[in-house]
Write a protein that holds these residues in place. Structure first.
Motif, PDB file in Angstrom:
ATOM      1  N   VAL A 122       0.841  -1.193   0.000  1.00 52.88           N
ATOM      2  CA  VAL A 122       0.000   0.000   0.000  1.00 52.88           C
ATOM      3  C   VAL A 122       0.880   1.250   0.000  1.00 52.88           C
ATOM      4  O   VAL A 122       1.844   1.335   0.771  1.00 52.88           O
ATOM      5  N   ILE A 123       0.536   2.206  -0.856  1.00 50.59           N
ATOM      6  CA  ILE A 123       1.184   3.518  -0.863  1.00 50.59           C
ATOM      7  C   ILE A 123       0.267   4.504  -0.146  1.00 50.59           C
ATOM      8  O   ILE A 123      -0.933   4.580  -0.431  1.00 50.59           O
ATOM      9  N   VAL A 124       0.819   5.265   0.788  1.00 48.40           N
ATOM     10  CA  VAL A 124       0.073   6.290   1.520  1.00 48.40           C
ATOM     11  C   VAL A 124       0.792   7.615   1.266  1.00 48.40           C
ATOM     12  O   VAL A 124       1.918   7.811   1.734  1.00 48.40           O
ATOM     13  N   SER A 125       0.149   8.516   0.514  1.00 50.45           N
ATOM     14  CA  SER A 125       0.903   9.700   0.065  1.00 50.45           C
ATOM     15  C   SER A 125      -0.032  10.821  -0.376  1.00 50.45           C
ATOM     16  O   SER A 125      -1.098  10.568  -0.938  1.00 50.45           O
ATOM     17  N   PRO A 126       0.396  12.081  -0.182  1.00 48.88           N
ATOM     18  CA  PRO A 126      -0.328  13.222  -0.754  1.00 48.88           C
ATOM     19  C   PRO A 126       0.171  13.589  -2.144  1.00 48.88           C
ATOM     20  O   PRO A 126      -0.319  14.556  -2.735  1.00 48.88           O
ATOM     21  N   SER A 127       1.130  12.843  -2.668  1.00 49.39           N
ATOM     22  CA  SER A 127       1.858  13.268  -3.871  1.00 49.39           C
ATOM     23  C   SER A 127       1.552  12.445  -5.112  1.00 49.39           C
ATOM     24  O   SER A 127       2.279  12.534  -6.102  1.00 49.39           O
ATOM     25  N   VAL A 128       0.485  11.643  -5.080  1.00 45.26           N
ATOM     26  CA  VAL A 128       0.219  10.759  -6.217  1.00 45.26           C
ATOM     27  C   VAL A 128      -1.160  11.006  -6.834  1.00 45.26           C
ATOM     28  O   VAL A 128      -1.690  10.161  -7.544  1.00 45.26           O
ATOM     29  N   GLU A 129      -1.745  12.173  -6.595  1.00 49.78           N
ATOM     30  CA  GLU A 129      -3.053  12.498  -7.176  1.00 49.78           C
ATOM     31  C   GLU A 129      -2.971  12.645  -8.693  1.00 49.78           C
ATOM     32  O   GLU A 129      -3.942  12.390  -9.401  1.00 49.78           O
ATOM     33  N   GLU A 130      -1.820  13.076  -9.185  1.00 47.25           N
ATOM     34  CA  GLU A 130      -1.626  13.286 -10.614  1.00 47.25           C
ATOM     35  C   GLU A 130      -0.277  12.731 -11.034  1.00 47.25           C
ATOM     36  O   GLU A 130       0.636  12.561 -10.222  1.00 47.25           O
ATOM     37  N   GLY A 131      -0.159  12.462 -12.354  1.00 46.33           N
ATOM     38  CA  GLY A 131       1.135  12.106 -12.916  1.00 46.33           C
ATOM     39  C   GLY A 131       1.555  10.666 -12.735  1.00 46.33           C
ATOM     40  O   GLY A 131       2.675  10.316 -13.088  1.00 46.33           O
ATOM     41  N   TYR A 132       0.682   9.814 -12.208  1.00 43.57           N
ATOM     42  CA  TYR A 132       1.005   8.406 -12.020  1.00 43.57           C
ATOM     43  C   TYR A 132       0.013   7.536 -12.773  1.00 43.57           C
ATOM     44  O   TYR A 132      -1.196   7.821 -12.814  1.00 43.57           O
ATOM     45  N   ASP A 133       0.515   6.444 -13.360  1.00 44.06           N
ATOM     46  CA  ASP A 133      -0.319   5.431 -14.000  1.00 44.06           C
ATOM     47  C   ASP A 133      -0.220   4.147 -13.183  1.00 44.06           C
ATOM     48  O   ASP A 133       0.663   3.320 -13.410  1.00 44.06           O
ATOM     49  N   PHE A 134      -1.131   3.985 -12.238  1.00 47.75           N
ATOM     50  CA  PHE A 134      -1.152   2.763 -11.428  1.00 47.75           C
ATOM     51  C   PHE A 134      -2.040   1.736 -12.126  1.00 47.75           C
ATOM     52  O   PHE A 134      -3.083   1.336 -11.630  1.00 47.75           O
ATOM     53  N   LYS A 135      -1.608   1.340 -13.316  1.00 47.44           N
ATOM     54  CA  LYS A 135      -2.437   0.465 -14.136  1.00 47.44           C
ATOM     55  C   LYS A 135      -2.286  -0.992 -13.722  1.00 47.44           C
ATOM     56  O   LYS A 135      -1.298  -1.388 -13.093  1.00 47.44           O
ATOM     57  N   GLY A 136      -3.282  -1.784 -14.100  1.00 50.12           N
ATOM     58  CA  GLY A 136      -3.238  -3.210 -13.818  1.00 50.12           C
ATOM     59  C   GLY A 136      -3.142  -3.501 -12.333  1.00 50.12           C
ATOM     60  O   GLY A 136      -3.776  -2.848 -11.501  1.00 50.12           O
ATOM     61  N   ASP A 137      -2.298  -4.457 -12.010  1.00 52.80           N
ATOM     62  CA  ASP A 137      -2.177  -4.894 -10.617  1.00 52.80           C
ATOM     63  C   ASP A 137      -1.374  -3.932  -9.743  1.00 52.80           C
ATOM     64  O   ASP A 137      -1.219  -4.173  -8.542  1.00 52.80           O
TER      65      ASP A 137
END
Length: 534
Positions: free
Chosen positions: A434-449
């Motif tokens: 699990v990632i817990v962060s305020p910095s991943v709302e944009e600019g990330y592709d957490f695709k698939g698994d």
């Protein structure tokens, strides 16, 4: 009129269109040919916005061989994605991304200037950044760069007849208003001008303190409309800087014992001219964010439309504003000074079935003030138990909230609090992490698994301690609400990245119910379709 349908199909880069993609391309081209200055395209994740932009360009290029398109992106990651999708695009990165063959740092740094003045480098033949920039400016018909470069570049560099874009595509345009305001914000701090005063003398430094002290009667956080005297002082300082830069450049070429200080003084001065001219030519309101007598002033434009001409509109003829999160076309146009008669608004349905992107508004705990941290963590843990072997993302508005969740969760051993991209992506390679962060709302592709579930722990209202945020919020509740809605919709889209992808999003903060109830019209229709409120 040429056969637009045929041209679209001939110039589309893939064998088939995603649902809604052809319609978006066709409507955009027809609007531009009808002389609409702005096309505002709200197209959800998964539609394939980069292919829309490049196809529109190539069709218009077929119709006019002189047509030139510039695409600007908010992040380096999105710029890389464009290049990976289409290698024919001429891309210009920030100057620090290019290795100097003489190892003197990025182009136009103080050491770079010294080397050029000494005749040790001919930039036109040896500098990789300069050569790339000149090809980008003068030769490429389809070109790509970051928004920061495009906003700050003077019109003389990219807005003249021989290098101007006919069409500017603003991707992830939902952040362009803040980028315009940020880059136009004028900060003059005498502590940053030590070499200027040393090389140019106290009298020249006094021009800066005269400008600073023009705001001594205005309280911090107070807005003002620059009067004639303020604008004249700003214009005088900008002109003095330009003259001094020419003088210092001549001295640098002559060499001498003080060349290091001269080069650094040039660095210190170059950042001010454009911002001072924006202030001098602005008729709108500015906020005094900080003030120290004869030492520092920070001035921020209240509205993006005050500085959008210099940042964007003077550098192209027509514009495509493109994002999954316009979240209110009228509010967006107001922010950027777009007249409704000049704009075509296009909203594309989400091609991903709503069953694959469900958002649960759980309304379980009000995450504001002195909320129960243990109770919040217990709801987080219940969701993790529903997804025992699946990776997930917990969006927090701050690292303090992220650390609170980890400290109170029984799954803390599986959690990582981080803002490092490589570290984040590596952590998600292991099942159940699990990632817990305020910095991943944009600019990330957490695709698939990489992510099959997400939690939005707290509604991301903007910080009212900022004078700029507080003033805008006091004048428009819709402006303030839209900022939070954009962030929520962006965060919700991080884990569902294509037609076959799927993930579930949970919103825990009960403040969301009030936000939704008061501002339903600002949410994209396709987002509302996926929303299930408890």
């Amino acid at each position: 009129m040429p056969n637009i349908e045929q041209l679209i199909r001939e110039n589309f880069p893939f064998p088939e269109f995603n649902p809604g993609q052809y319609e978006a391309i066709d409507r955009t081209i027809r609007a531009l040919l009808a002389k609409k200055k702005h096309v505002i395209l709200e197209a959800p994740t998964g539609i394939g916005k980069s292919a829309i932009a490049t196809t529109v360009h190539r069709v218009l290029r077929k119709m006019s061989l002189s047509h030139r398109t510039t695409i600007i992106t908010a992040t380096k990651g999105l710029q890389d994605q464009y290049q990976n999708d289409d290698t024919s695009i001429q891309s210009l990165m920030g100057r620090s991304n290019y290795n100097c063959p003489h190892n003197v740092g990025p182009y136009n740094s103080s050491k770079c200037k010294q080397l050029q003045s000494a005749g040790g480098c001919t930039k036109a033949s040896t500098c990789p950044y300069f050569k790339t920039r000149e090809r980008w400016r003068n030769e490429a018909d389809l070109r790509l760069t970051n928004a920061a470069f495009h906003i700050t570049a003077p019109v003389t560099l990219i807005g003249e007849d021989d290098n101007r874009a006919n069409l500017l595509v603003i991707d992830e345009c939902h952040v362009i208003d803040e980028q315009l305001v940020d880059h136009a914000t004028l900060t003059i701090d005498m502590a940053d001008l030590t070499h200027v005063e040393s090389v140019c003398g106290k009298a020249f430094g006094g021009l800066f303190t005269t400008f600073i002290n023009a705001f001594m009667e205005h309280n911090t956080g107070q807005s003002l409309i620059p009067d004639k005297d303020m604008q004249e002082i700003a214009s005088k300082l900008a002109n003095a800087i330009e003259a001094k830069l020419i003088e210092l450049d001549t001295k640098l070429k002559e060499g001498g014992a003080r060349k290091d200080s001269i080069a650094t003084a040039i660095d210190e001065l170059e950042q001010y001219s454009e911002s001072l001219l924006s202030f001098a030519n602005s008729s709108g309101e500015w906020i005094v964010n900080e003030f120290g007598y004869a030492t520092k002033v920070v001035l921020q434009p209240v509205y993006a439309y005050q500085v959008v001409n210099r940042g964007l509109y003077e550098k192209a003829d027509q514009f495509i504003h493109m994002s999954a999160t316009i979240c209110g076309h009228s509010e967006y146009m107001r922010n950027l000074g777009i007249k409704p008669a000049e704009a075509e608004c296009i909203m594309v349905a989400n091609p991903i079935d709503k069953s694959q992107r469900v958002v649960h508004g759980l309304n379980v705990i009000k995450v504001s003030g002195d909320y129960d941290r243990h109770r919040l963590a217990s709801f987080v843990d219940k969701i993790i138990k529903r997804h025992p072997d699946e990776c997930g993302i917990i969006h927090t508005v701050s690292f303090a909230l992220a650390k609170d969740i980890v400290a109170n969760s029984e799954y803390s051993s599986r959690m990582l609090v981080s803002n490092n991209r490589e570290e984040i992506l590596n952590h998600l390679k292991r099942k159940g992490n699990v990632i817990v962060s305020p910095s991943v709302e944009e600019g990330y592709d957490f695709k698939g698994d990489l992510a099959r579930w997400q939690i939005i722990a707290k509604v991301p209202f903007e910080y009212l301690g900022s004078p700029w945020i507080a003033l805008n919020a006091s004048r428009s509740s819709k402006w303030y609400a839209r900022k939070a809605i954009v962030r929520i919709v962006q965060a919700s889209g991080r884990a569902v990245r294509g037609l076959t992808d799927h993930a579930t999003t949970y919103i825990l903060d009960s403040n969301f119910q009030r936000l939704l109830g008061n501002n339903r019209e600002l949410f994209p229709t396709w987002y509302l379709d996926s929303l299930e409120m408890r």
